[in-house]
Design a protein around this motif. Structure first.
Motif, PDB file in Angstrom:
ATOM      1  N   GLY A  42       0.726  -1.182  -0.088  1.00  0.00           N
ATOM      2  CA  GLY A  42       0.040  -0.034   0.218  1.00  0.00           C
ATOM      3  C   GLY A  42       0.686   1.326   0.200  1.00  0.00           C
ATOM      4  N   ARG A  43       2.068   0.749  -0.450  1.00  0.00           N
ATOM      5  CA  ARG A  43       2.572   2.100  -0.642  1.00  0.00           C
ATOM      6  C   ARG A  43       2.028   2.982  -1.924  1.00  0.00           C
ATOM      7  NH1 ARG A  43       9.216   1.514   0.724  1.00  0.00           N
ATOM      8  NH2 ARG A  43       9.016   3.384  -0.873  1.00  0.00           N
ATOM      9  N   ILE A  44       2.041   2.627  -2.534  1.00  0.00           N
ATOM     10  CA  ILE A  44       1.792   3.159  -3.567  1.00  0.00           C
ATOM     11  C   ILE A  44       0.398   2.369  -4.549  1.00  0.00           C
ATOM     12  CG2 ILE A  44       4.393   4.138  -4.281  1.00  0.00           C
ATOM     13  CD1 ILE A  44       4.245   2.122  -6.525  1.00  0.00           C
ATOM     14  N   SER A  45      -0.176   3.593  -5.162  1.00  0.00           N
ATOM     15  CA  SER A  45      -1.392   3.068  -5.639  1.00  0.00           C
ATOM     16  C   SER A  45      -1.955   3.133  -6.592  1.00  0.00           C
ATOM     17  CB  SER A  45      -2.861   3.454  -4.458  1.00  0.00           C
ATOM     18  OG  SER A  45      -2.361   4.081  -4.306  1.00  0.00           O
ATOM     19  N   PRO A  46      -1.482   2.346  -7.984  1.00  0.00           N
ATOM     20  CA  PRO A  46      -1.668   2.963  -9.504  1.00  0.00           C
ATOM     21  C   PRO A  46      -2.843   1.936  -9.716  1.00  0.00           C
ATOM     22  CG  PRO A  46       0.023   1.056  -8.880  1.00  0.00           C
ATOM     23  CD  PRO A  46      -0.119   1.696  -7.904  1.00  0.00           C
ATOM     24  N   ASP A  47      -3.444   3.172 -10.338  1.00  0.00           N
ATOM     25  CA  ASP A  47      -4.980   2.706 -11.681  1.00  0.00           C
ATOM     26  C   ASP A  47      -4.448   1.493 -12.415  1.00  0.00           C
ATOM     27  OD1 ASP A  47      -6.003   4.172  -9.262  1.00  0.00           O
ATOM     28  OD2 ASP A  47      -6.789   5.709 -10.443  1.00  0.00           O
ATOM     29  N   LEU A  48      -3.456   2.288 -12.884  1.00  0.00           N
ATOM     30  CA  LEU A  48      -2.809   1.320 -14.112  1.00  0.00           C
ATOM     31  C   LEU A  48      -0.972   1.198 -14.520  1.00  0.00           C
ATOM     32  CD1 LEU A  48      -3.028   0.348 -17.087  1.00  0.00           C
ATOM     33  CD2 LEU A  48      -2.117   3.135 -17.458  1.00  0.00           C
ATOM     34  N   VAL A  49      -0.550   0.056 -14.145  1.00  0.00           N
ATOM     35  CA  VAL A  49       0.497  -0.602 -14.292  1.00  0.00           C
ATOM     36  C   VAL A  49       0.512  -0.200 -15.786  1.00  0.00           C
ATOM     37  CG1 VAL A  49       2.584  -2.240 -13.890  1.00  0.00           C
ATOM     38  CG2 VAL A  49       0.978  -1.343 -11.884  1.00  0.00           C
ATOM     39  N   VAL A  50       2.106   0.500 -16.288  1.00  0.00           N
ATOM     40  CA  VAL A  50       2.379   0.055 -17.819  1.00  0.00           C
ATOM     41  C   VAL A  50       3.678  -1.359 -17.661  1.00  0.00           C
ATOM     42  CG1 VAL A  50       2.926   1.877 -19.684  1.00  0.00           C
ATOM     43  CG2 VAL A  50       1.157   2.494 -17.547  1.00  0.00           C
ATOM     44  N   ASP A  51       3.669  -1.697 -18.384  1.00  0.00           N
ATOM     45  CA  ASP A  51       4.930  -2.346 -18.145  1.00  0.00           C
ATOM     46  C   ASP A  51       5.615  -2.106 -19.478  1.00  0.00           C
ATOM     47  OD1 ASP A  51       6.677  -4.577 -18.424  1.00  0.00           O
ATOM     48  OD2 ASP A  51       5.160  -6.683 -18.461  1.00  0.00           O
ATOM     49  N   ILE A  52       6.968  -1.910 -19.205  1.00  0.00           N
ATOM     50  CA  ILE A  52       7.732  -0.787 -20.578  1.00  0.00           C
ATOM     51  C   ILE A  52       8.840  -1.897 -21.086  1.00  0.00           C
ATOM     52  CG2 ILE A  52       7.406   1.587 -19.820  1.00  0.00           C
ATOM     53  CD1 ILE A  52       9.791   1.462 -17.851  1.00  0.00           C
ATOM     54  N   LYS A  53       8.545  -3.322 -20.116  1.00  0.00           N
ATOM     55  CA  LYS A  53       9.820  -4.384 -21.201  1.00  0.00           C
ATOM     56  C   LYS A  53       9.605  -4.717 -22.119  1.00  0.00           C
ATOM     57  CE  LYS A  53       8.295  -7.012 -17.821  1.00  0.00           C
ATOM     58  NZ  LYS A  53       8.097  -7.023 -17.014  1.00  0.00           N
ATOM     59  N   LYS A  54       8.094  -4.410 -23.220  1.00  0.00           N
ATOM     60  CA  LYS A  54       7.771  -4.645 -24.285  1.00  0.00           C
ATOM     61  C   LYS A  54       8.254  -3.908 -25.323  1.00  0.00           C
ATOM     62  CE  LYS A  54       5.493  -8.282 -22.705  1.00  0.00           C
ATOM     63  NZ  LYS A  54       4.416  -8.661 -22.111  1.00  0.00           N
ATOM     64  N   ILE A  55       8.622  -2.693 -24.793  1.00  0.00           N
ATOM     65  CA  ILE A  55       9.223  -1.786 -25.896  1.00  0.00           C
ATOM     66  C   ILE A  55      11.037  -1.838 -26.240  1.00  0.00           C
ATOM     67  CG2 ILE A  55       9.906   0.652 -26.125  1.00  0.00           C
ATOM     68  CD1 ILE A  55       7.680   1.052 -24.030  1.00  0.00           C
TER      69      ILE A  55
END
Ligand code: FAD
Ligand code: FES
Ligand code: FES
Lengths: 296, 159
Positions: A42-55
């Motif tokens: 619960g330290r951060i609470s993003p609504d969207l996780v953007v996985d950048i590994k596929k770039i």
């Protein structure tokens, strides 16, 4: 774990758009070794996780006469399995080999280590010592920031809304140059640095004098520190215990550590001096063995 | 709630499809959705190694992998180590050397040791301890685990 959505864009532009459209509630993820636990507790609470590994750009690992390019999502094991990096950018190999254990290194990236912006991050002092530049993509296009100016406080950095790190660019290394990173921890592995020191030196052809040096410190302030003065004290000086000691004193003078269970202020300052001595000496030893670099 | 995803992964050589929420870890899905409870949960924060599996050939802690990330990937779990029920040389060596007590850490140690021996068929004691540093055991004191891996060395290197 708290609910969030997931996207895995394949281009930088797409990732920028996703991050921008979510108004600060989207979070880039590379290896997830910091992020997933931070969401879980619960330290951060993003609504969207953007996985950048596929770039594609974020997986680049290229070494040539223009230097070294490390994509922001390249995991540690790819770095320390690279023999050229080990020879010419040794501090980076040192750092990548001690971040977590083998399983963590399969996923953890140097980009994530920098963007997490922990004061004790084990790769940041090496990046600063090696003169790395952060290439940042964002809604206004790309910009570049020297790594020593990237972190602004514990967990904080210069990234603005919609921005993320694309790659780390390192200048080419010359012959007679060497670098190293060491941290002090009470265990042999898998621990958080009490103090971490990275150094990169350039010697003259005789190997007896410093041409220039860059020293950086971890875990002794709210953010990783560039000990610019300490490096300047070595430039043009003979390689000797006395000159290195002066640099170590200058580095110790800028350390403003905290007291915690890992060490007191006094202890950390002392260890800073000791480690700067050791790390500069190790960088010198490596420089003496480096007969050619990748600089044109 | 975020939309559920269909994920298709090759798990222990078998093409497998499952439905998961983006927030679910690979560990959670293996255990709770796919009933593959061989992979253990110790800390759920990456420190203990009990949940070690192989993802596209690399050892990872499955508590720090999102299940959606496994889409299109190769996953190898402890269930794939003894196909047909014949113990893998590492499993036999763990038994021979009494390298387990409660056994919670064992699947993680077996997976991690298997990766080690395929990468380095003749590891020194130091190599073994170093490679297994991300796996914790509260029972054995590690010596017996190291001896088991030494006994198994050479048995499962890629030939
Ligand atoms: C068991 C264990 C041991 C560890 N040991 C160490 C250690 O010894 N030394 C050490 O320094 N760290 C250690 N760590 C912390 C962590 O593994 C490292 O910080 C790692 O390098 C993070 O990289 P990642 O790719 O997993 O980052 P992620 O978890 O994916 O991301 C970390 C943070 O950076 C942000 N981020 C990631 N990539 C980008 C990008 N390209 N642009 C913008 N923001 C981005 C994310 O939003 C997140 O806030 C350990 C962690 C664990 C679980
Ligand atoms: S449960 Fe994953 S490392 Fe402990
Ligand atoms: S056998 Fe009990 S934790 Fe290892």
């Amino acid at each position: 774990m708290r609910d969030f959505d997931y996207a895995a864009p394949t281009s930088v532009a797409e990732a920028v758009k996703l991050l921008q459209d979510h108004n600060g509630s989207a979070r880039p993820m590379a290896g997830g070794t910091d992020l997933i636990d931070q969401v879980r507790v619960g330290r951060i609470s993003p609504d969207l996780v953007v996985d950048i590994k596929k770039i594609a750009e974020l997986n680049v690992l290229q070494i040539g006469s223009d230097g070294l390019h490390v994509g922001a999502a390249v995991p540690c094991y790819r770095l320390y399995h690279d023999a050229m990096i080990k020879d010419l950018y040794s501090a980076l190999t040192d750092s990548a080999s001690i971040i977590g254990g083998i399983q963590i290194q399969s996923r953890a990236s140097i980009g994530g280590n920098l963007c997490n912006s922990g004061p004790a991050a084990d790769s940041t002092p090496s990046l600063i010592a090696l003169g790395a530049v952060a290439v940042i993509a964002g809604p206004q296009g790309n910009r570049e920031v020297a790594v020593e100016d990237f972190c602004t406080g514990p967990g904080k950095n210069v990234l603005g809304r919609g921005e993320f790190l694309v790659e780390l660019k390192f200048p080419a290394r010359s012959a007679n140059s060497g670098s190293a990173y060491q941290r002090f921890i009470p265990r042999n592995e898998m621990d958080i640095a009490v103090v971490g020191v990275g150094a990169a030196v350039q010697l003259d052809a005789s190997g007896k004098n410093f041409v220039s040096a860059r020293i950086a410190l971890g875990a002794v302030a709210a953010k990783p520190l560039f000990a610019a003065e300490a490096g300047k004290l070595l430039a043009g000086q003979p390689v000797s215990v006395e000159t290195i000691q002066k640099a170590a004193e200058a580095a110790r003078a800028i350390a403003t550590p905290i007291d915690d269970m890992r060490g007191t202020v006094e202890f950390r300052k002392h260890v800073t001096g000791v480690l700067v001595m050791r790390v500069v000496q190790q960088a010198v030893e490596r420089a003496l063995k480096t007969k050619s670099g990748n600089a044109p | 709630m975020a939309k559920k995803r269909i994920v298709s992964a090759n798990i222990n050589g078998k093409q497998t499809e499952f439905l998961c929420e983006p927030r679910q870890t690979l560990l959670e899905v293996l255990r709770d959705t796919l009933d593959m409870t061989g992979t253990k949960e110790g800390c759920s924060n990456g420190n203990c190694g009990a949940c070690t599996v192989r993802l596209d050939g690399r050892p990872v802690v499955s508590c720090l992998v999102l299940a959606v990330e496994a889409d299109g990937a190769d996953v190898e779990t402890i269930e794939g180590v003894a196909p047909g029920g014949d113990l893998h040389p590492l499993q036999q060596a763990f038994l021979n050397n009494a390298a387990l007590q409660c056994g919670i850490c064992t699947p993680g140690f077996i997976m991690q040791s298997k990766c080690l021996l395929e990468e380095n068929p003749n590891p020194s004691e130091h190599d073994i301890r170093f490679y297994l540093a991300g796996n914790l055991c509260r029972c054995t004191g590690y010596d017996k685990i190291v001896r088991a891996v030494q006994e198994a060395a050479g048995c499962c290197g890629k030939s």
